[in-house]
Write a protein that holds these residues in place. Structure first.
Motif, PDB file in Angstrom:
ATOM      1  N   TYR A  55       0.837  -1.204   0.000  1.00 12.47           N
ATOM      2  CA  TYR A  55       0.000   0.000   0.000  1.00 12.47           C
ATOM      3  C   TYR A  55       0.878   1.262   0.000  1.00 12.47           C
ATOM      4  O   TYR A  55       0.804   2.103   0.893  1.00 12.47           O
ATOM      5  CB  TYR A  55      -0.950  -0.029   1.203  1.00 12.47           C
ATOM      6  CG  TYR A  55      -1.882  -1.218   1.145  1.00 12.47           C
ATOM      7  CD1 TYR A  55      -2.978  -1.218   0.287  1.00 12.47           C
ATOM      8  CD2 TYR A  55      -1.641  -2.358   1.907  1.00 12.47           C
ATOM      9  CE1 TYR A  55      -3.825  -2.322   0.207  1.00 12.47           C
ATOM     10  CE2 TYR A  55      -2.472  -3.461   1.840  1.00 12.47           C
ATOM     11  CZ  TYR A  55      -3.559  -3.434   0.984  1.00 12.47           C
ATOM     12  OH  TYR A  55      -4.389  -4.534   0.905  1.00 12.47           O
ATOM     13  N   HIS A  57       0.999   4.329  -1.012  1.00 13.54           N
ATOM     14  CA  HIS A  57       0.124   5.393  -1.514  1.00 13.54           C
ATOM     15  C   HIS A  57       0.336   6.659  -0.690  1.00 13.54           C
ATOM     16  O   HIS A  57       0.954   6.635   0.377  1.00 13.54           O
ATOM     17  CB  HIS A  57      -1.347   4.971  -1.418  1.00 13.54           C
ATOM     18  CG  HIS A  57      -1.661   3.665  -2.084  1.00 13.54           C
ATOM     19  ND1 HIS A  57      -1.383   3.418  -3.405  1.00 13.54           N
ATOM     20  CD2 HIS A  57      -2.225   2.528  -1.597  1.00 13.54           C
ATOM     21  CE1 HIS A  57      -1.776   2.191  -3.720  1.00 13.54           C
ATOM     22  NE2 HIS A  57      -2.275   1.626  -2.640  1.00 13.54           N
ATOM     23  N   ARG A  62      -4.258   6.166   1.676  1.00 13.84           N
ATOM     24  CA  ARG A  62      -4.127   5.109   2.685  1.00 13.84           C
ATOM     25  C   ARG A  62      -5.252   5.204   3.711  1.00 13.84           C
ATOM     26  O   ARG A  62      -5.816   4.178   4.123  1.00 13.84           O
ATOM     27  CB  ARG A  62      -2.755   5.218   3.359  1.00 13.84           C
ATOM     28  CG  ARG A  62      -1.626   4.665   2.506  1.00 13.84           C
ATOM     29  CD  ARG A  62      -0.285   4.764   3.191  1.00 13.84           C
ATOM     30  NE  ARG A  62       0.356   6.046   2.971  1.00 13.84           N
ATOM     31  CZ  ARG A  62       0.745   6.890   3.922  1.00 13.84           C
ATOM     32  NH1 ARG A  62       0.548   6.586   5.194  1.00 13.84           N
ATOM     33  NH2 ARG A  62       1.335   8.018   3.616  1.00 13.84           N
ATOM     34  N   LEU A  65      -8.410   3.884   2.105  1.00 10.24           N
ATOM     35  CA  LEU A  65      -8.401   2.429   2.013  1.00 10.24           C
ATOM     36  C   LEU A  65      -8.787   1.783   3.331  1.00 10.24           C
ATOM     37  O   LEU A  65      -9.651   0.885   3.371  1.00 10.24           O
ATOM     38  CB  LEU A  65      -7.019   1.941   1.580  1.00 10.24           C
ATOM     39  CG  LEU A  65      -6.732   1.881   0.088  1.00 10.24           C
ATOM     40  CD1 LEU A  65      -5.248   1.650  -0.150  1.00 10.24           C
ATOM     41  CD2 LEU A  65      -7.556   0.778  -0.574  1.00 10.24           C
ATOM     42  N   PRO A 254       0.651   0.373   6.291  1.00  8.92           N
ATOM     43  CA  PRO A 254       0.636  -0.086   4.897  1.00  8.92           C
ATOM     44  C   PRO A 254       1.858  -0.927   4.519  1.00  8.92           C
ATOM     45  O   PRO A 254       1.983  -1.324   3.367  1.00  8.92           O
ATOM     46  CB  PRO A 254       0.681   1.236   4.137  1.00  8.92           C
ATOM     47  CG  PRO A 254       1.573   2.106   4.990  1.00  8.92           C
ATOM     48  CD  PRO A 254       1.256   1.729   6.415  1.00  8.92           C
TER      49      PRO A 254
END
Length: 291
Positions: A55, A57, A62, A65, A254
């Motif tokens: 992840y 990002h 994040r 998500l 993440p």
């Protein structure tokens, strides 16, 4: 978001939960996070293996998500690797919590002369959870400079998520013995052993059996990735069941090399039952943090 999102939501809905509480997620200052990712990319000595970040990002994505997965509460695990860094991280984390109401206000510390002062300030400012990383920080948790910190947190009842196991690579002060020395002095300390204490799983389960305020988080444990190099002993599954009220969902989002849903599937396939899963994925953290 695709199948990963759908798989996560399907699991907690099947359990009849309102969502998930994840006690081990990382949000930190952007330049610090980029350095952490670069370390993983280089397969540094504390990892020693290929570790792709699933992840990778920007912060807003994040957060979106996690929320789309149904994570109701999460943390911003920050940790210093040197002196004169923790207070600055705490300032950033306090600001992050203020603008992110579903984040449990997180703080940290390092063995240094002003640690008691800034930890007290963080608690008074509303910190709900602390992070101690003995592997990265390379410090002894029983350092006399930290004794008033542990005492303060034990008295305040504020949990400390502590990376104290020797996985994925041992540190100078990792393993159960240094933490056991702290707990002997502060038996009411609400300590959360990160990563189930891998690879010293049985020893950290024993500490939880000895001290009622010791808990463990599931971060990366039981997953295919971790089972490949540090498998959890099947003989210990009975103890997992017995300690089901003191195990908390953690993921390391993440910074994980697989989809978020895989951590949940790894817990589900342990076969310890839906009541155990409900407690681990939501109810235990709800009770601990008074949510």
């Amino acid at each position: 978001m695709g199948d990963d999102h759908d798989d996560v939501v399907r699991l907690w809905q099947r359990l009849g939960l309102p969502g998930l509480i994840d006690v081990h997620t990382h949000f930190m200052p952007e330049r610090v996070l980029r350095k952490v990712w670069a370390y993983f990319d280089s397969a540094g000595p504390l990892t020693g293996m290929e570790w792709p970040i699933t992840y990778r990002h920007e912060e807003d994505e994040r957060l979106a998500l996690l929320r789309s997965f149904g994570v109701l509460r999460f943390t911003s695990m920050v940790y210093p690797h040197k002196p004169s860094m923790a207070a600055w991280l705490n300032g950033w984390a306090a600001d992050f919590a203020a603008r992110t109401p579903d984040c449990l206000h997180t703080a940290t510390f390092f063995p240094e002369p002003d640690a008691e002062r800034y930890v007290r300030e963080a608690v008074e400012a509303g910190a709900r959870v602390f992070k101690a990383h003995l592997q990265v920080g390379a410090y002894d948790p029983a350092d006399p400079l930290l004794d008033p910190v542990w005492g303060l947190l034990a008295e305040a009842g504020v949990p400390v998520v502590t990376h104290c196991g020797s996985g994925p690579a041992p540190g100078k002060h990792t393993g159960p013995d240094p933490v056991a020395r702290v707990l002997a002095r502060h038996p009411r300390l609400p300590l959360i052993v990160a990563h189930m204490g891998m690879p010293e799983y049985p020893e950290f389960l024993s500490l939880a059996e000895t001290y009622p305020e010791v808990r463990l988080d599931t971060t990366m444990a039981f997953t295919d990735f971790t089972e490949g190099f540090t498998p959890f002993p099947k003989a210990e599954h009975g103890r997992l069941a017995d300690l089901g009220d003191r195990i908390l969902l953690g993921t390391d989002f993440p910074n994980i090399p697989y989809p978020y849903a895989h951590q949940l599937h790894a817990l589900e396939r342990l076969g310890l039952g839906d009541d155990w899963l409900r407690a681990v994925c939501h109810d235990n953290a709800k009770s601990l943090f008074g949510l």
